[in-house]
Design a protein around this motif. Sequence first.
Motif, PDB file in Angstrom:
ATOM      1  N   VAL A   1      -5.598   4.059   3.358  1.00  0.00           N
ATOM      2  CA  VAL A   1      -4.961   3.668   2.094  1.00  0.00           C
ATOM      3  C   VAL A   1      -5.499   2.329   1.608  1.00  0.00           C
ATOM      4  O   VAL A   1      -5.754   2.115   0.415  1.00  0.00           O
ATOM      5  CB  VAL A   1      -3.429   3.627   2.276  1.00  0.00           C
ATOM      6  N   LYS A   2      -5.678   1.369   2.541  1.00  0.00           N
ATOM      7  CA  LYS A   2      -6.137   0.029   2.160  1.00  0.00           C
ATOM      8  C   LYS A   2      -7.524   0.062   1.531  1.00  0.00           C
ATOM      9  O   LYS A   2      -7.847  -0.742   0.669  1.00  0.00           O
ATOM     10  CB  LYS A   2      -6.158  -0.866   3.393  1.00  0.00           C
ATOM     11  N   LYS A   3      -8.385   1.013   2.001  1.00  0.00           N
ATOM     12  CA  LYS A   3      -9.760   1.049   1.534  1.00  0.00           C
ATOM     13  C   LYS A   3      -9.951   1.903   0.280  1.00  0.00           C
ATOM     14  O   LYS A   3     -11.015   1.903  -0.315  1.00  0.00           O
ATOM     15  CB  LYS A   3     -10.669   1.597   2.649  1.00  0.00           C
ATOM     16  N   HIS A   4      -8.950   2.680  -0.134  1.00  0.00           N
ATOM     17  CA  HIS A   4      -9.124   3.601  -1.261  1.00  0.00           C
ATOM     18  C   HIS A   4      -9.085   2.828  -2.564  1.00  0.00           C
ATOM     19  O   HIS A   4      -8.140   2.059  -2.829  1.00  0.00           O
ATOM     20  CB  HIS A   4      -8.044   4.688  -1.244  1.00  0.00           C
ATOM     21  N   PRO A   5     -10.057   3.012  -3.458  1.00  0.00           N
ATOM     22  CA  PRO A   5     -10.142   2.210  -4.692  1.00  0.00           C
ATOM     23  C   PRO A   5      -9.058   2.540  -5.722  1.00  0.00           C
ATOM     24  O   PRO A   5      -8.765   1.716  -6.596  1.00  0.00           O
ATOM     25  CB  PRO A   5     -11.524   2.556  -5.231  1.00  0.00           C
ATOM     26  N   ASN A   6      -8.447   3.720  -5.640  1.00  0.00           N
ATOM     27  CA  ASN A   6      -7.470   4.121  -6.657  1.00  0.00           C
ATOM     28  C   ASN A   6      -6.031   3.958  -6.194  1.00  0.00           C
ATOM     29  O   ASN A   6      -5.103   4.405  -6.868  1.00  0.00           O
ATOM     30  CB  ASN A   6      -7.702   5.576  -7.061  1.00  0.00           C
ATOM     31  N   ILE A   7      -5.801   3.322  -5.045  1.00  0.00           N
ATOM     32  CA  ILE A   7      -4.442   3.095  -4.550  1.00  0.00           C
ATOM     33  C   ILE A   7      -4.110   1.623  -4.770  1.00  0.00           C
ATOM     34  O   ILE A   7      -4.811   0.727  -4.290  1.00  0.00           O
ATOM     35  CB  ILE A   7      -4.326   3.469  -3.067  1.00  0.00           C
ATOM     36  N   ALA A   8      -3.000   1.425  -5.515  1.00  0.00           N
ATOM     37  CA  ALA A   8      -2.605   0.044  -5.851  1.00  0.00           C
ATOM     38  C   ALA A   8      -1.924  -0.632  -4.670  1.00  0.00           C
ATOM     39  O   ALA A   8      -2.220  -1.787  -4.334  1.00  0.00           O
ATOM     40  CB  ALA A   8      -1.680   0.033  -7.078  1.00  0.00           C
ATOM     41  N   SER A   9      -0.986   0.102  -4.013  1.00  0.00           N
ATOM     42  CA  SER A   9      -0.245  -0.505  -2.902  1.00  0.00           C
ATOM     43  C   SER A   9       0.356   0.570  -2.039  1.00  0.00           C
ATOM     44  O   SER A   9       0.375   1.750  -2.416  1.00  0.00           O
ATOM     45  CB  SER A   9       0.875  -1.426  -3.441  1.00  0.00           C
ATOM     46  N   SER A  10       0.870   0.173  -0.877  1.00  0.00           N
ATOM     47  CA  SER A  10       1.551   1.105   0.019  1.00  0.00           C
ATOM     48  C   SER A  10       2.628   0.366   0.794  1.00  0.00           C
ATOM     49  O   SER A  10       2.568  -0.861   0.944  1.00  0.00           O
ATOM     50  CB  SER A  10       0.539   1.708   1.010  1.00  0.00           C
ATOM     51  N   ARG A  11       3.647   1.113   1.230  1.00  0.00           N
ATOM     52  CA  ARG A  11       4.734   0.522   1.996  1.00  0.00           C
ATOM     53  C   ARG A  11       5.303   1.549   2.965  1.00  0.00           C
ATOM     54  O   ARG A  11       5.075   2.762   2.811  1.00  0.00           O
ATOM     55  CB  ARG A  11       5.838   0.034   1.062  1.00  0.00           C
ATOM     56  N   THR A  12       6.032   1.026   3.958  1.00  0.00           N
ATOM     57  CA  THR A  12       6.710   1.904   4.918  1.00  0.00           C
ATOM     58  C   THR A  12       7.950   2.477   4.262  1.00  0.00           C
ATOM     59  O   THR A  12       8.625   1.802   3.473  1.00  0.00           O
ATOM     60  CB  THR A  12       7.090   1.133   6.182  1.00  0.00           C
ATOM     61  N   GLY A  13       8.275   3.718   4.574  1.00  0.00           N
ATOM     62  CA  GLY A  13       9.432   4.369   3.975  1.00  0.00           C
ATOM     63  C   GLY A  13      10.740   3.686   4.369  1.00  0.00           C
ATOM     64  O   GLY A  13      10.873   3.133   5.461  1.00  0.00           O
ATOM     65  N   GLU A  14      11.706   3.731   3.461  1.00  0.00           N
ATOM     66  CA  GLU A  14      13.019   3.169   3.739  1.00  0.00           C
ATOM     67  C   GLU A  14      13.842   4.148   4.545  1.00  0.00           C
ATOM     68  O   GLU A  14      13.389   5.249   4.870  1.00  0.00           O
ATOM     69  CB  GLU A  14      13.689   2.828   2.406  1.00  0.00           C
ATOM     70  N   ASN A  15      15.100   3.749   4.826  1.00  0.00           N
ATOM     71  CA  ASN A  15      15.948   4.577   5.683  1.00  0.00           C
ATOM     72  C   ASN A  15      16.123   5.982   5.113  1.00  0.00           C
ATOM     73  O   ASN A  15      16.067   6.978   5.820  1.00  0.00           O
ATOM     74  CB  ASN A  15      17.309   3.917   5.879  1.00  0.00           C
ATOM     75  N   GLY A  16      16.326   6.101   3.866  1.00  0.00           N
ATOM     76  CA  GLY A  16      16.530   7.412   3.248  1.00  0.00           C
ATOM     77  C   GLY A  16      15.235   8.185   3.050  1.00  0.00           C
ATOM     78  O   GLY A  16      15.253   9.359   2.675  1.00  0.00           O
TER      79      GLY A  16
END
Length: 780
Positions: free
Chosen positions: A753-768
């Motif tokens: 995900v970090k290296k993909h040019p078209n992905i702005a950001s990423s995060r770990t899923g929340e509890n739900g």
Amino acid sequence: MNERILRVLEFHKIIDQLVAHAATSIGKDYAANLKPSSNIQQVIQLQKETDEAAQIIRLNKTIPLGGITDIRPSIKRSEIGGTLSTTECLDVANTIYGGRQVKTFVENLEEDLPIFKELVSAIIPLRDLEIQIKSCIDDHGYVMDSASQKLRGLRSTIRTLEARVREKLENYTRTNSKMLSDSIVTIRNDRYVLPVKQEYRGSIGGIVHDQSASGQTLFMEPKAVVDLNNQLQETVLNEKQEIDRILKELSEQIALEADALNDNVRILAQIDFMHARALLGNQMKAVKPEMNDEGIIQMKQARHPLISMDEVVPNDIEIGKEYTSIVITGPNTGGKTVTLKMVGLCTLMAQAGLRVPALDGCRLAVFDEVFADIGDEQSIEQNLSTFSSHMTNIVEIMKQVDHKSLVLFDELGSGTDPGEGAALAMSILDEVIAREARVIATTHYPELKAYGYNRENVINASVEFDVESLQPTYRLLIGVPGRSNAFEISKRLGLDSSIIERAKGLIGLDSKNVENMIASLEESQLSAERDYQRAHEVLMESESIREELEKEWKQIQNKREEIYKRAEDKAEKAINKAKEEAEAIVEQVKQMKTNVDIKEHEWIDAKKRLEGAMPKLASTQKPKQVKTSSEKNDLKPGDEIKLLSVNQKGEVIKEINEKEYLVQVGIMKLKVKRDEVQLLGKPKQSYEKPITTIKGSNYHVSTELDLRGERYEDALLKLEKYIDDSLLAGYPQVSIIHGKGTGALRKGVQDFVKKHPNIASSRTGENGEGGSGVTVIKFK
């Protein structure tokens, strides 16, 4: 078997032919000592051996028996401490090599040859002994310098001394040529000498070893080379002693392997013997007989083995089932005796494991004894007449004959008063038949023509005679007694008809009736044979038509297969072309996806081009679908299907009507009919959380990707494709379910995900959303 019987039936001539087919001296010994066996199991085994060898011949292969010799006497001498010659040692090495070649040859055959393969499995290669012999002795029987270091040194010394002696003597020939009869160096008594003229004997000096016939030339060894010649002779003696030592050592090694060598020789002799039997059968165009111990002989188109195939007349012969005795009548030189010898000789050959010259399917019996009284064995020394000679043989036969005997009588009862001879012949036949022996007898007596009609287990036979040509045809007619043909022959030769008519009036009524009956039987036999020949010709013609039809049908089948093949090749080329175009379009789409502002008409144009890349193939046969009433409208959106025309998996998007569906295959959307797809399965629930489906830009893809349970490499490939599909669908964000586990897959996803040019950001899923087991991605 009695040696006299073998001689009378000329079995030794068959043995001579068999010996000629053996390739080795040991095989020839086996062949020369072949005798018929009366043990049915042994005979069956011999026939199996011959049949296996015949299979090898049918493969057009030749057993490599070259170089194999009878080394048994040499082995014996080595065992008692004798030293073998170079030739004997070389024969041992060549036989070892030949055995190994035979072993390899048979083991490499793909045919089912259990007897041969069992035999060669017992051959011991003895490679080390062969190498040891070949490293000492060359192919010409010469002990090589490499046989030992000492021998090499001695021969080097010999060559040096010889060179020095020759050099000195050649100096004599140059400086004292007038004293020599000839300017050459020669050898006498293993010593180098010069041919000196008699008058110069004192001038040369030295030892005289010989002189010419005239006495004018003396062969002298000059004093200057005496010592060198002495040294040379001593070295030659040492060389001989070293060679003797080497041969002694090789002989001892051969003695150590005596048992293995003897076994190898025995096996190779057996293989050569079997092969020779098959070669003889092949030469005779003979077949394997089926052996029995029930006294049954059945041969179709059997030939006498010793008569040329160009001259012999084949005949059918049968005895032992419906009848046990045959009485053959007919004129002299008609082939009666040949028939007797043919049956006897074929029986002996079969019992010796040889094939017999007849058609396939012949049956022969194994007898304890074969008895024959054939030919005139009159003896002046014993003061025996022809009749007495025959009766002497018959008396001996009657002492031994039983139900396991085959008895052959030629001209039974001949050589005495016709009336008494006929009565005696019938009495002898009665006795032999009563003992249940198998009997074939020939006779001239007319009384025996009716014999077969008055006795059980007896049948008449005759040899055919052509009255028109006055020549015998040598054909045997079973069931028909022979006619005298005297009147017909006399008439053809020009005897006055009045004399012939008067002669006919002098014979009795019974004789006339018998002759008329025989004539009727002959006509019936000939008519039946003509009918059989016509039926056989019709059968052969039918077989020919059937074979022609089968050939044509096969050609049609081959042509159809060729048409199918061409169609498949054409379809494959069309599909490959479509794949190439599709790959080009996909590549273009990948380049387009980096541009956020993709124009709608460009996307639609690319999609049309992709759909147009599918080949339009005319299917000759639609795939068969077994339909049930419940399958009529069984496809639902999300179902996994296979598009049968291109054998690719896809997914149902929606139902257009009762017969048509919109499906997604790869990145293509197609409108298909129900019978063009196959249902593979219903969609799986991949996560506890309900999956929402978003349709963007007319592209259908889930907002979640479940990678749990996937291999690391496969998971990353799926992730890359899913990101591309999500970008094309126009999603703002998606969720990647990778689970918690060891963390390797989660780390791989996050690195990607970090290296993909078209992905702005990423995060770990929340509890739900699934916590650390899920990564949520936002696109640019």
